[in-house]
Design a protein around this motif. Sequence first.
Motif, PDB file in Angstrom:
ATOM      1  N   PRO A  88      -7.738  -9.403  -5.502  1.00  0.00           N
ATOM      2  CA  PRO A  88      -6.682  -8.644  -4.811  1.00  0.00           C
ATOM      3  C   PRO A  88      -7.099  -8.344  -3.388  1.00  0.00           C
ATOM      4  O   PRO A  88      -8.268  -8.073  -3.104  1.00  0.00           O
ATOM      5  N   GLN A  89      -6.170  -8.454  -2.482  1.00  0.00           N
ATOM      6  CA  GLN A  89      -6.467  -8.191  -1.076  1.00  0.00           C
ATOM      7  C   GLN A  89      -6.735  -6.712  -0.858  1.00  0.00           C
ATOM      8  O   GLN A  89      -6.130  -5.851  -1.485  1.00  0.00           O
ATOM      9  N   ASN A  90      -7.655  -6.474   0.036  1.00  0.00           N
ATOM     10  CA  ASN A  90      -8.061  -5.104   0.339  1.00  0.00           C
ATOM     11  C   ASN A  90      -7.189  -4.568   1.469  1.00  0.00           C
ATOM     12  O   ASN A  90      -7.368  -4.923   2.632  1.00  0.00           O
ATOM     13  N   TYR A  91      -6.215  -3.746   1.094  1.00  0.00           N
ATOM     14  CA  TYR A  91      -5.325  -3.166   2.077  1.00  0.00           C
ATOM     15  C   TYR A  91      -5.793  -1.803   2.557  1.00  0.00           C
ATOM     16  O   TYR A  91      -5.159  -1.195   3.425  1.00  0.00           O
ATOM     17  N   GLY A  92      -6.896  -1.294   2.018  1.00  0.00           N
ATOM     18  CA  GLY A  92      -7.365   0.040   2.398  1.00  0.00           C
ATOM     19  C   GLY A  92      -7.742   0.131   3.865  1.00  0.00           C
ATOM     20  O   GLY A  92      -7.422   1.113   4.550  1.00  0.00           O
ATOM     21  N   ARG A  93      -8.425  -0.897   4.387  1.00  0.00           N
ATOM     22  CA  ARG A  93      -8.842  -0.874   5.789  1.00  0.00           C
ATOM     23  C   ARG A  93      -7.645  -0.907   6.729  1.00  0.00           C
ATOM     24  O   ARG A  93      -7.613  -0.209   7.754  1.00  0.00           O
ATOM     25  N   ILE A  94      -6.655  -1.719   6.370  1.00  0.00           N
ATOM     26  CA  ILE A  94      -5.461  -1.807   7.220  1.00  0.00           C
ATOM     27  C   ILE A  94      -4.723  -0.472   7.248  1.00  0.00           C
ATOM     28  O   ILE A  94      -4.278   0.005   8.300  1.00  0.00           O
ATOM     29  N   LEU A  95      -4.606   0.147   6.063  1.00  0.00           N
ATOM     30  CA  LEU A  95      -3.923   1.435   6.008  1.00  0.00           C
ATOM     31  C   LEU A  95      -4.692   2.500   6.777  1.00  0.00           C
ATOM     32  O   LEU A  95      -4.098   3.377   7.438  1.00  0.00           O
ATOM     33  N   PHE A  96      -6.026   2.433   6.728  1.00  0.00           N
ATOM     34  CA  PHE A  96      -6.837   3.408   7.461  1.00  0.00           C
ATOM     35  C   PHE A  96      -6.631   3.272   8.976  1.00  0.00           C
ATOM     36  O   PHE A  96      -6.511   4.276   9.695  1.00  0.00           O
ATOM     37  N   ILE A  97      -6.570   2.049   9.471  1.00  0.00           N
ATOM     38  CA  ILE A  97      -6.373   1.830  10.911  1.00  0.00           C
ATOM     39  C   ILE A  97      -4.992   2.327  11.344  1.00  0.00           C
ATOM     40  O   ILE A  97      -4.835   2.975  12.392  1.00  0.00           O
ATOM     41  N   ILE A  98      -3.970   2.043  10.505  1.00  0.00           N
ATOM     42  CA  ILE A  98      -2.621   2.510  10.845  1.00  0.00           C
ATOM     43  C   ILE A  98      -2.579   4.029  10.873  1.00  0.00           C
ATOM     44  O   ILE A  98      -1.989   4.649  11.780  1.00  0.00           O
ATOM     45  N   LEU A  99      -3.213   4.662   9.877  1.00  0.00           N
ATOM     46  CA  LEU A  99      -3.235   6.119   9.827  1.00  0.00           C
ATOM     47  C   LEU A  99      -3.972   6.705  11.025  1.00  0.00           C
ATOM     48  O   LEU A  99      -3.552   7.740  11.590  1.00  0.00           O
ATOM     49  N   LEU A 100      -5.039   6.052  11.453  1.00  0.00           N
ATOM     50  CA  LEU A 100      -5.786   6.534  12.617  1.00  0.00           C
ATOM     51  C   LEU A 100      -4.931   6.498  13.879  1.00  0.00           C
ATOM     52  O   LEU A 100      -4.935   7.450  14.680  1.00  0.00           O
TER      53      LEU A 100
END
Length: 265
Positions: A88-100
Amino acid sequence: MYYRYFDKEKNRLKNYYKLLKISRDSDDELIHQHYQDLYESGKTTQETEEAYSILSIPEERDRYNRVYDRYNWDYGIQKNSLYEKAKPQNYGRILFIILLFVLLGFSTIAFFFFRAPEAGAPSTEISAPAENDTEPAETPANSEPEAPLAESEPVEEIPAQPAEETEAEAEPIVEAPAAIVISDELLVAYPSLEVLAGESGEFPTAQVTAGVNFRTAPSMDSTVISAVGTDESFSVLGKVGGWSYIYRDGQGYGWIGGKYIQYTH
């Protein structure tokens, strides 16, 4: 054993599961279904036919799986195996950058809207001067109005006449040069001195043909006063022992070598 399933043109093992677009743990029904879909859509090729012919037979499929597993193990490409399920693709990093970025945007807006107001500029309005409440003094009723001042008649300007010259313009006073003489002390010190004064008492004027030193006595051991250049004139008062006794304006009396003298007057 690899040669049977090896692709010489691509220099690697043939991947039958990839050709049929299935995973390694697919059952026989799924293999038949994917092949049927490719066949009906007209996307079958010689390679897909070969893949189906191998994977549709259980014995051939087991043999291919052993070869495929051994091949992956020998060449260190286990992570590229087809039967490995997709991670499964790791979307956590992308979501963290968007939230930042969202937090940075809100903090910037809050800084501009909720910061303390700046001190206002001082008012430039100039208040009108207060009216003077005191009323002007009333003139008495029986007082006569003052007569207007008579206009003064214009005075004719008399042009200034140049002052008469009472004294003649002062001419520059030229001081007469001091008389050039030979002192008695010098005649006593050098009795063999040949005096070069003419009949009128004037001494001849000369220049030097080469730069020489102006000395205090007729000897090479005497003190040097200055140097005499070829463009300088002086008066020759006398001669003694190859030396000339001369006079220079601004320097006074002294001695130079007589062989460098050239008379001009």
